[in-house]
Write an enzyme that holds these catalytic residues in place. Structure first.
Site, PDB file in Angstrom:
ATOM      1  N   ASP A  55     -10.197   8.354   3.780  1.00 29.20           N
ATOM      2  CA  ASP A  55     -10.930   7.263   3.145  1.00 29.20           C
ATOM      3  C   ASP A  55     -11.703   6.399   4.139  1.00 29.20           C
ATOM      4  O   ASP A  55     -12.506   5.555   3.725  1.00 29.20           O
ATOM      5  CB  ASP A  55      -9.970   6.350   2.366  1.00 29.20           C
ATOM      6  CG  ASP A  55      -9.413   7.015   1.119  1.00 29.20           C
ATOM      7  OD1 ASP A  55     -10.044   7.965   0.611  1.00 29.20           O
ATOM      8  OD2 ASP A  55      -8.342   6.590   0.654  1.00 29.20           O
ATOM      9  N   LYS A  61     -11.875   0.135  -2.089  1.00 33.19           N
ATOM     10  CA  LYS A  61     -12.595   1.101  -2.929  1.00 33.19           C
ATOM     11  C   LYS A  61     -11.795   1.419  -4.183  1.00 33.19           C
ATOM     12  O   LYS A  61     -10.592   1.164  -4.291  1.00 33.19           O
ATOM     13  CB  LYS A  61     -12.869   2.394  -2.147  1.00 33.19           C
ATOM     14  CG  LYS A  61     -11.628   3.127  -1.619  1.00 33.19           C
ATOM     15  CD  LYS A  61     -10.953   4.041  -2.612  1.00 33.19           C
ATOM     16  CE  LYS A  61      -9.709   4.702  -2.054  1.00 33.19           C
ATOM     17  NZ  LYS A  61      -8.925   5.441  -3.077  1.00 33.19           N
TER      18      LYS A  61
END
Length: 310
Positions: free
Chosen positions: A149, A19
């Site tokens: 995350d 990401k």
């Protein structure tokens, strides 16, 4: 008499994305030691692949790794994938008997959540291998226990994260964006970056507000890379640059090369540059290499899908 070869053990292979934080807004540290965050995640098409293979009862967990920078990945309980298998096994009431193999495709210690992608992929792979049948909501709850995350690596695409970044709201994004990443062999400790952020701003950091990213969200909905580049934001960038001043040059090279936007990704030390096209991303990466401004370069697109069985 011809002997028959033993049937291969059942296995499940899952892919999960790395990401980038298109925006990362950090509030002053709270009494629990955490900083409130508002962040806009976008998954990139650099992937981790985890293969979970059935082993005999009582054998326990094992972990192997291949791919770029594999030698930097721990092979014990400090690995998020290992912990993910243990957490899922405890949740469903089974023993964590599984052989995990990680194929790395996300830079290690680069602020792009490769370890979190491993954990998300492991949750999905072991859930399928063990026939647990957990819902995505249940897996997301387990993911949040592993790290802020990890839930996003399950979800993928684009999302706004609040709380510690683990409370996710999916967001609309049109089109495809082209990125170049400059990575460093020497990582940058996330706690050290937050510590320097606290030293620099203390309690003067403004409270976080989702509305501060309205322009960025409009750029995503419109699929407008120029507007997106102008809206990129990272509150941790000054702290990361204070700890690693050489990253300033990497940013400058990208901007001089016509990047639509360039920033330190998350807590660093990866530098992300938004390009006009695939060819432009390759050109920025080539200049970083020629100028010795990165130890490795990566080019890819975004957004990408979340963790899924292959």
């Amino acid at each position: 008499m011809t002997s028959l070869a033993a049937a291969p053990s059942p296995s499940v292979r899952v892919r999960a994305p790395g990401k980038i934080n298109l925006s990362l807004r950090v509030g002053p540290v709270e009494e629990d030691g955490y900083h409130p965050l508002v962040t806009v995640f976008q998954a990139v098409a650099l992937h981790e692949e985890v293969t979970a293979t059935e082993v005999a009862d009582g054998v326990g967990l094992s972990l192997t790794v291949d791919g770029p920078q594999a030698d930097r990945v721990p092979l014990d309980a400090s690995n998020l994938a290992w912990r993910a298998a243990e957490v899922l096994a405890e949740h469903v009431g089974t023993s964590p008997d599984v052989a995990l193999h990680l194929s790395k495709g996300v830079p290690v210690a680069g602020g792009m959540a490769g370890g979190s992608a491993d954990a998300a992929a492991t949750l999905v792979a072991c859930d399928a291998l063990w026939g647990a049948g957990l819902s995505r909501a249940e897996l997301s709850g387990l993911a949040a226990r592993l790290g802020s995350d990890v839930p996003f690596a399950l979800l993928g695409h684009t999302a706004v994260g609040t709380g510690r970044g683990h409370l996710l709201t999916p967001a609309m994004s049109r089109g495809e964006f082209h990125w170049a990443f400059a990575t460093r062999d020497e990582g940058l400790s996330t706690p050290a970056v937050y510590g320097r952020f606290d030293e620099m701003y203390g309690t003067t950091a403004p409270p976080v507000d989702v509305a501060d990213d309205n322009g960025l969200m409009q750029a995503l909905r419109a699929g407008d890379p120029t507007a997106l580049g102008a809206a990129l934001h990272n509150d941790l960038e000054p702290a990361a640059l204070d700890l690693r001043p050489e990253l300033e040059r990497t940013l400058e090279i990208a901007r001089n090369g016509g990047a639509l936007g360039a920033m330190v990704s998350g807590s660093g030390p990866t530098v992300a540059a938004l390009a006009r096209s695939r060819q432009h991303a390759l050109a920025i990466a080539a200049t970083w290499t020629a100028e010795d401004a990165a130890d490795a370069v990566w080019c890819t697109t975004a957004p990408a899908a979340g963790a899924r069985v292959l």
